[in-house]
Design an enzyme around this catalytic site. Structure first.
Site, mmCIF file in Angstrom:
data_model
loop_
_atom_site.group_PDB
_atom_site.id
_atom_site.type_symbol
_atom_site.label_atom_id
_atom_site.label_comp_id
_atom_site.label_asym_id
_atom_site.label_seq_id
_atom_site.Cartn_x
_atom_site.Cartn_y
_atom_site.Cartn_z
ATOM 1 N N LYS A 116 -42.519 53.562 -103.325
ATOM 2 C CA LYS A 116 -43.216 53.567 -104.616
ATOM 3 C C LYS A 116 -44.650 54.057 -104.386
ATOM 4 C CE LYS A 116 -40.826 50.043 -107.250
ATOM 5 N NZ LYS A 116 -39.622 50.171 -106.431
ATOM 6 N N ASP B 24 -39.475 56.536 -105.472
ATOM 7 C CA ASP B 24 -39.067 55.768 -106.653
ATOM 8 C C ASP B 24 -39.876 56.222 -107.863
ATOM 9 O OD1 ASP B 24 -37.269 54.219 -105.279
ATOM 10 O OD2 ASP B 24 -38.533 52.431 -105.175
ATOM 11 N N ARG C 285 -32.220 61.359 -107.603
ATOM 12 C CA ARG C 285 -31.548 60.112 -107.994
ATOM 13 C C ARG C 285 -31.685 59.953 -109.502
ATOM 14 N NH1 ARG C 285 -34.551 55.098 -105.923
ATOM 15 N NH2 ARG C 285 -33.584 55.621 -103.947
#
Ligand SMILES: Cc1cc2nc3c(=O)[nH]c(=O)nc-3n(C[C@H](O)[C@H](O)[C@H](O)COP(=O)(O)OP(=O)(O)OC[C@H]3O[C@@H](n4cnc5c(N)ncnc54)[C@H](O)[C@@H]3O)c2cc1C
Length: 306
Positions: A98, A132, A182
């Protein structure tokens, strides 16, 4: 409604203190988090890899406020990657990062430099990094940093969230050759101006994005526990004639483990996102918000300790 309340609590330091100090929290956390230490992360990774699953490790922590904290997150990822390589768990294991844990909220350049150092360590260890995606205020910055990292590390993965209205366009942008993306539904509380609000609209957007990514030339990573969307992913793989090494399914640690194994046994690449570390509060609250049954599980654990 319940989802909004829990996601609002996820940002409340007062509720955070309450939940973190409740004696039962440990039991609930154990279901979704692999443990506190790098050794715990390695143990969980080894167990999953032995059953044929891939892993993406997340050192828990977000919204870092100081350069010291950002640096220590970078160092932990580098240590983790060296340990994974020494244990011969790469390339089966990669890492998820992150940017807010690396200082994105107060110094984007610093976050990019730290992410670059982590990508270099991953490359050295024979594996890769996925960035992320956090709330929508960070999307542009995260995609910009992704583009910069991909200059030196082209396999760096992106995450796109189907609940955002912009995401179909981002899928088109990122569906080129070699691009690892993703696709998830999205876990944050977002306003109607930028995000679909109903489950149906989010699911329909997810299906449209699957079509774009699976018909493209990149490497889609379909991250969902939703049985209907997993079935759509399997169907599109056949429809677009994709071999099993050109896309993968991803799920979270502790959620639908039998389905994770079924996918691996069916010959698909299936990867488990494994969080570890002590900063589990935000992560746990997002998991509770996704499913009322998890709140009931939490409440039952509370009652059984009283
Ligand atoms: C590998 C991976 C990485 C992710 N990375 C990000 C990211 O970077 N940014 C981001 O915003 N979000 C991320 N997410 C979270 C994601 O956005 C969703 O919030 C989460 O996956 C729940 O959505 P779903 O697709 O599983 O569907 P849902 O509609 O939430 O669930 C469908 C079904 O799955 C099962 N299920 C789902 N969630 C749970 C749960 N918590 N406990 C038990 N059963 C459950 C239930 O059977 C449920 O009916 C990630 C998810 C995965 C799997």
């Amino acid at each position: 409604m319940l989802r909004s309340v829990i996601l609002a609590a996820a940002r409340s330091p007062r509720v955070e203190r309450l939940v973190e100090t409740a004696p039962i929290s440990r039991d609930v956390v154990r279901r979704f988090v692999a443990g506190n230490s790098t050794d715990d992360a390695l143990r969980a990774t080894r167990e999953l890899v032995e059953t044929g699953l891939g892993v993406s490790l997340d050192n828990l922590g977000e919204d870092t406020l100081t350069p010291q904290q950002a640096e220590s997150t970078r160092d932990e990822y580098i240590r983790l990657l060296q340990a994974l390589s020494a244990a011969e768990l790469t390339p089966a294991a990669e890492v998820s990062v992150k940017l807010s844990a690396l200082g994105q909220k107060f110094d984007e350049k610093l976050a990019r430099e730290h992410a670059h150092a982590i990508c270099a360590a991953a490359s050295e260890a024979g594996t890769t990094v996925t960035l992320d995606m956090e709330d929508h205020t960070t999307t542009d910055s995260t995609l910009e940093i992704l583009g910069q990292l991909r200059v030196d590390f082209p396999t760096t993965g992106a995450v796109l969230q189907a609940y955002l209205r912009r995401t179909e366009g981002d899928c088109r942008q990122l569906s080129g050759a070699g691009s690892r993306v993703r696709l998830c539904k999205g876990a944050y509380k977002e306003p109607e101006s930028v995000a679909y609000q109903s489950k149906l609209d989010v699911d329909l957007s997810y299906a449209r994005c699957v079509n774009i990514l699976m018909s493209g030339e990149g490497y889609p990573m379909l991250a969902t526990h939703d049985p209907r969307l997993v079935a759509i992913g399997e169907n599109r793989a056949k429809w677009f004639d994709r071999s099993n090494d050109t896309f993968e399914f991803q799920m979270l640690y502790g959620i639908r483990p039998a389905e994770q194994l079924r996918l691996a046994e069916a010959g698909y690449t299936a990867r488990v996102y494994v969080p570890y570390g002590t900063e589990w509060y935000g992560y746990l609250m997002r998991r509770l918000a996704e499913r009322p049954a998890n709140v009931a599980f939490f409440a039952r654990a509370l009652r059984s300790k009283n």
